[in-house]
Design a protein around this motif. Sequence first.
Motif, PDB file in Angstrom:
ATOM      1  N   MET A  52      10.673  91.700  21.138  1.00  0.00           N
ATOM      2  CA  MET A  52      10.905  90.359  21.673  1.00  0.00           C
ATOM      3  C   MET A  52       9.723  89.456  21.336  1.00  0.00           C
ATOM      4  O   MET A  52       8.600  89.924  21.135  1.00  0.00           O
ATOM      5  N   ASN A  53      10.008  88.173  21.258  1.00  0.00           N
ATOM      6  CA  ASN A  53       8.949  87.183  21.170  1.00  0.00           C
ATOM      7  C   ASN A  53       8.431  86.944  22.586  1.00  0.00           C
ATOM      8  O   ASN A  53       9.164  87.123  23.563  1.00  0.00           O
ATOM      9  N   PRO A  54       7.185  86.524  22.739  1.00  0.00           N
ATOM     10  CA  PRO A  54       6.645  86.322  24.089  1.00  0.00           C
ATOM     11  C   PRO A  54       7.098  85.018  24.733  1.00  0.00           C
ATOM     12  O   PRO A  54       6.845  84.785  25.907  1.00  0.00           O
ATOM     13  N   SER A  55       7.765  84.153  23.949  1.00  0.00           N
ATOM     14  CA  SER A  55       8.176  82.857  24.479  1.00  0.00           C
ATOM     15  C   SER A  55       9.344  82.328  23.665  1.00  0.00           C
ATOM     16  O   SER A  55       9.629  82.831  22.574  1.00  0.00           O
ATOM     17  N   PRO A  56      10.015  81.289  24.152  1.00  0.00           N
ATOM     18  CA  PRO A  56      11.128  80.714  23.390  1.00  0.00           C
ATOM     19  C   PRO A  56      10.700  80.231  22.006  1.00  0.00           C
ATOM     20  O   PRO A  56      11.449  80.325  21.041  1.00  0.00           O
ATOM     21  N   GLY A  57       9.474  79.726  21.905  1.00  0.00           N
ATOM     22  CA  GLY A  57       8.975  79.241  20.611  1.00  0.00           C
ATOM     23  C   GLY A  57       8.566  80.367  19.694  1.00  0.00           C
ATOM     24  O   GLY A  57       8.400  80.174  18.487  1.00  0.00           O
ATOM     25  N   GLY A  58       8.346  81.548  20.261  1.00  0.00           N
ATOM     26  CA  GLY A  58       8.030  82.707  19.438  1.00  0.00           C
ATOM     27  C   GLY A  58       6.574  83.105  19.455  1.00  0.00           C
ATOM     28  O   GLY A  58       6.215  84.152  18.916  1.00  0.00           O
ATOM     29  N   TYR A  59       5.694  82.299  20.065  1.00  0.00           N
ATOM     30  CA  TYR A  59       4.262  82.587  19.998  1.00  0.00           C
ATOM     31  C   TYR A  59       3.657  82.725  21.392  1.00  0.00           C
ATOM     32  O   TYR A  59       4.203  82.251  22.390  1.00  0.00           O
ATOM     33  N   PHE A  60       2.480  83.368  21.446  1.00  0.00           N
ATOM     34  CA  PHE A  60       1.748  83.478  22.699  1.00  0.00           C
ATOM     35  C   PHE A  60       1.241  82.096  23.114  1.00  0.00           C
ATOM     36  O   PHE A  60       1.324  81.125  22.355  1.00  0.00           O
ATOM     37  N   ASN A  61       0.696  82.042  24.306  1.00  0.00           N
ATOM     38  CA  ASN A  61       0.180  80.767  24.832  1.00  0.00           C
ATOM     39  C   ASN A  61      -1.106  80.397  24.083  1.00  0.00           C
ATOM     40  O   ASN A  61      -2.206  80.524  24.594  1.00  0.00           O
ATOM     41  N   ASP A  62      -0.943  79.950  22.837  1.00  0.00           N
ATOM     42  CA  ASP A  62      -2.055  79.685  21.932  1.00  0.00           C
ATOM     43  C   ASP A  62      -1.970  78.233  21.460  1.00  0.00           C
ATOM     44  O   ASP A  62      -0.977  77.827  20.848  1.00  0.00           O
ATOM     45  N   PRO A  63      -3.001  77.406  21.747  1.00  0.00           N
ATOM     46  CA  PRO A  63      -2.937  75.992  21.346  1.00  0.00           C
ATOM     47  C   PRO A  63      -2.852  75.793  19.834  1.00  0.00           C
ATOM     48  O   PRO A  63      -2.407  74.746  19.359  1.00  0.00           O
ATOM     49  N   ASN A  64      -3.276  76.801  19.065  1.00  0.00           N
ATOM     50  CA  ASN A  64      -3.226  76.679  17.605  1.00  0.00           C
ATOM     51  C   ASN A  64      -1.908  77.166  17.002  1.00  0.00           C
ATOM     52  O   ASN A  64      -1.719  77.122  15.798  1.00  0.00           O
ATOM     53  N   ALA A  65      -1.007  77.669  17.844  1.00  0.00           N
ATOM     54  CA  ALA A  65       0.277  78.170  17.337  1.00  0.00           C
ATOM     55  C   ALA A  65       1.153  77.016  16.866  1.00  0.00           C
ATOM     56  O   ALA A  65       1.065  75.905  17.403  1.00  0.00           O
ATOM     57  N   PRO A  66       2.019  77.266  15.847  1.00  0.00           N
ATOM     58  CA  PRO A  66       2.906  76.202  15.352  1.00  0.00           C
ATOM     59  C   PRO A  66       3.821  75.635  16.430  1.00  0.00           C
ATOM     60  O   PRO A  66       4.085  74.446  16.474  1.00  0.00           O
ATOM     61  N   VAL A  67       4.314  76.503  17.318  1.00  0.00           N
ATOM     62  CA  VAL A  67       5.190  76.063  18.411  1.00  0.00           C
ATOM     63  C   VAL A  67       4.631  76.634  19.701  1.00  0.00           C
ATOM     64  O   VAL A  67       4.572  77.850  19.865  1.00  0.00           O
ATOM     65  N   THR A  68       4.208  75.776  20.603  1.00  0.00           N
ATOM     66  CA  THR A  68       3.603  76.283  21.835  1.00  0.00           C
ATOM     67  C   THR A  68       4.590  76.208  22.987  1.00  0.00           C
ATOM     68  O   THR A  68       5.497  75.379  23.006  1.00  0.00           O
ATOM     69  N   SER A  69       4.407  77.101  23.944  1.00  0.00           N
ATOM     70  CA  SER A  69       5.219  77.107  25.161  1.00  0.00           C
ATOM     71  C   SER A  69       4.274  77.193  26.346  1.00  0.00           C
ATOM     72  O   SER A  69       3.229  77.848  26.271  1.00  0.00           O
ATOM     73  N   SER A  70       4.650  76.560  27.426  1.00  0.00           N
ATOM     74  CA  SER A  70       3.814  76.605  28.629  1.00  0.00           C
ATOM     75  C   SER A  70       3.954  77.974  29.296  1.00  0.00           C
ATOM     76  O   SER A  70       4.950  78.672  29.084  1.00  0.00           O
ATOM     77  N   PRO A  71       2.961  78.369  30.108  1.00  0.00           N
ATOM     78  CA  PRO A  71       3.081  79.643  30.828  1.00  0.00           C
ATOM     79  C   PRO A  71       4.367  79.748  31.643  1.00  0.00           C
ATOM     80  O   PRO A  71       4.970  80.815  31.720  1.00  0.00           O
ATOM     81  N   ALA A  72       4.807  78.613  32.221  1.00  0.00           N
ATOM     82  CA  ALA A  72       6.049  78.631  33.016  1.00  0.00           C
ATOM     83  C   ALA A  72       7.257  78.945  32.135  1.00  0.00           C
ATOM     84  O   ALA A  72       8.144  79.722  32.517  1.00  0.00           O
ATOM     85  N   GLU A  73       7.300  78.351  30.927  1.00  0.00           N
ATOM     86  CA  GLU A  73       8.404  78.613  29.993  1.00  0.00           C
ATOM     87  C   GLU A  73       8.395  80.072  29.554  1.00  0.00           C
ATOM     88  O   GLU A  73       9.443  80.710  29.445  1.00  0.00           O
ATOM     89  N   MET A  74       7.196  80.584  29.306  1.00  0.00           N
ATOM     90  CA  MET A  74       7.080  81.986  28.879  1.00  0.00           C
ATOM     91  C   MET A  74       7.541  82.934  29.981  1.00  0.00           C
ATOM     92  O   MET A  74       8.246  83.906  29.721  1.00  0.00           O
ATOM     93  N   GLN A  75       7.138  82.621  31.222  1.00  0.00           N
ATOM     94  CA  GLN A  75       7.540  83.471  32.339  1.00  0.00           C
ATOM     95  C   GLN A  75       9.047  83.446  32.538  1.00  0.00           C
ATOM     96  O   GLN A  75       9.675  84.484  32.783  1.00  0.00           O
ATOM     97  N   ARG A  76       9.662  82.257  32.390  1.00  0.00           N
ATOM     98  CA  ARG A  76      11.111  82.125  32.531  1.00  0.00           C
ATOM     99  C   ARG A  76      11.831  82.913  31.444  1.00  0.00           C
ATOM    100  O   ARG A  76      12.850  83.555  31.692  1.00  0.00           O
ATOM    101  N   TYR A  77      11.273  82.877  30.243  1.00  0.00           N
ATOM    102  CA  TYR A  77      11.862  83.590  29.105  1.00  0.00           C
ATOM    103  C   TYR A  77      11.795  85.102  29.333  1.00  0.00           C
ATOM    104  O   TYR A  77      12.774  85.825  29.140  1.00  0.00           O
ATOM    105  N   LEU A  78      10.635  85.581  29.792  1.00  0.00           N
ATOM    106  CA  LEU A  78      10.462  87.023  30.021  1.00  0.00           C
ATOM    107  C   LEU A  78      11.323  87.517  31.182  1.00  0.00           C
ATOM    108  O   LEU A  78      11.708  88.680  31.224  1.00  0.00           O
TER     109      LEU A  78
END
Length: 511
Positions: free
Chosen positions: A348-374
């Motif tokens: 699985m990806n860690p978030s809907p955008g596919g990346y960890f909570n990393d400001p340098n990632a191409p697509v970022t997701s907030s911790p809340a979005e990541m938690q909802r996805y997981l």
Amino acid sequence: MLKKIYGSAVFGVDATTITVEVNVDSGIGYHLVGLPDNAIKESNYRIAAALQNNGYKIPGKKITINMAPADLRKEGSAYDLSLAIGILAASKQIKADNLEQYLIMGELSLDGSLQPIKGALPIAVKARQEGFKGFILPIQNAKEAAIVDNLEVYGVENIKQVIDYFDKNAPLEQTILNIREEFNKNLDFPEFDFSDVKGQEGIKRCMEIAAAGGHNIILIGPPGAGKTMLAKRLPSILPPMTLHEALETTKIHSVVGKVKDTGLMAQRPFRSPHHTISNVALVGGGSYPQPGEISLSHNGVLFLDELPEFKREVLEVMRQPLEDREVTISRAKFTVTYPSSFMLVASMNPSPGGYFNDPNAPVTSSPAEMQRYLSKISGPLLDRIDIHIEVTPVPFEKLSEERKSETSIEIRQRVIKARDIQTERFKDSEAVHYNAQMNTKQIRKYCQLDEASKALLKTAMERLNLSARAYDRILKVSRTIADLEGSAEIQGAHISEAIQYRSLDRDGWLG
């Protein structure tokens, strides 16, 4: 004149012998009884054309055909050959003195050639049990049926060969298979090899532990990190199937007509269904139940890519089969049970955008979005997955390395040694064969810790806020790590490594 000919029906992974009674009498008409489905009812058109094109015909008399037992529903087109030979014998167009010694199955084309059937292996097993001399079937299924010893298997290409065999004693070529030779062929040449994977040494170690103990595993990481590549190579490090496992697996694949022209399946199955799969397709079912993906993965690996994308109800139906290692499908008139002892590998990806909570990632997701996805993955399902591991992208230096990684065969040798230890450990238990299957009582018996290890585990659970369900999983995984090192006792190093493999249980995993 009345003639009896024998076919077979498959229910679950077992076959039932069907007696086809053909009576030709004065009058006119064609009556087919005994709960046939539409495919069987339409067979008279295929039979008429096939016989006509081979110099024979359906007689213009009253033909009554009963498929006994009459209260058992028959389905499929595999009875064409049985019905055709029965009609010819009952109408005295051919001699058939020894017809009762053979079980005959096959679907007819209009020119008389034969199409492959489903379930040839369980049918052959039943034919041998009931004392039939031989089994006549399409040549495409001959190797599959020839796995069964003490049964003459004749693969034929068209109905004319069968007619000549009974009418003119023309010989048929018997299919003989050396099961041991077929089974041992290509065991050491996996299609996907771990030597192809650059870097990811920590993840390879995880896969080795999962294979050694039969643990379910989930890989969490961004796109392109190598999750699918690693999962596809897991079967190459699993211990080779025993002959019993190979027969069991081949039987299930035979029921759905997925056995190729190789006879016995020697490689462990690897199934990777799409996330749009229905719950019936995953666990099996239908009006006349067929095995689902979890049964087709029996003795192998079921890979669920992008786990949160699967419908929640689809994932939930796996909970019971993961625990019981079999699935029972009940209908009003009958119940079938399919084995489903498989290793679950999910990614699985860690978030809907596919990346960890990393400001340098191409697509970022907030911790809340990541938690909802997981949270799309339920706790009870996650409870049945022993190892959670983060997969990070491989740096350029590793990708460009010329040095070859360790091969699957080398890793498999260590896995086999660990499995041998477990086989000896659980030799008195019928239901448990490796560490992942241990129940609470066995965990207490075989996963005893010294005081230092207990203190380490207690500290880790408190500091990392690990859930209670992680406790038994950590013990099981640490037992496997100890087995890989040949250690009789679980040590602190084994516990600390196992703790690292519970990423999704840690409070604040999302940072």
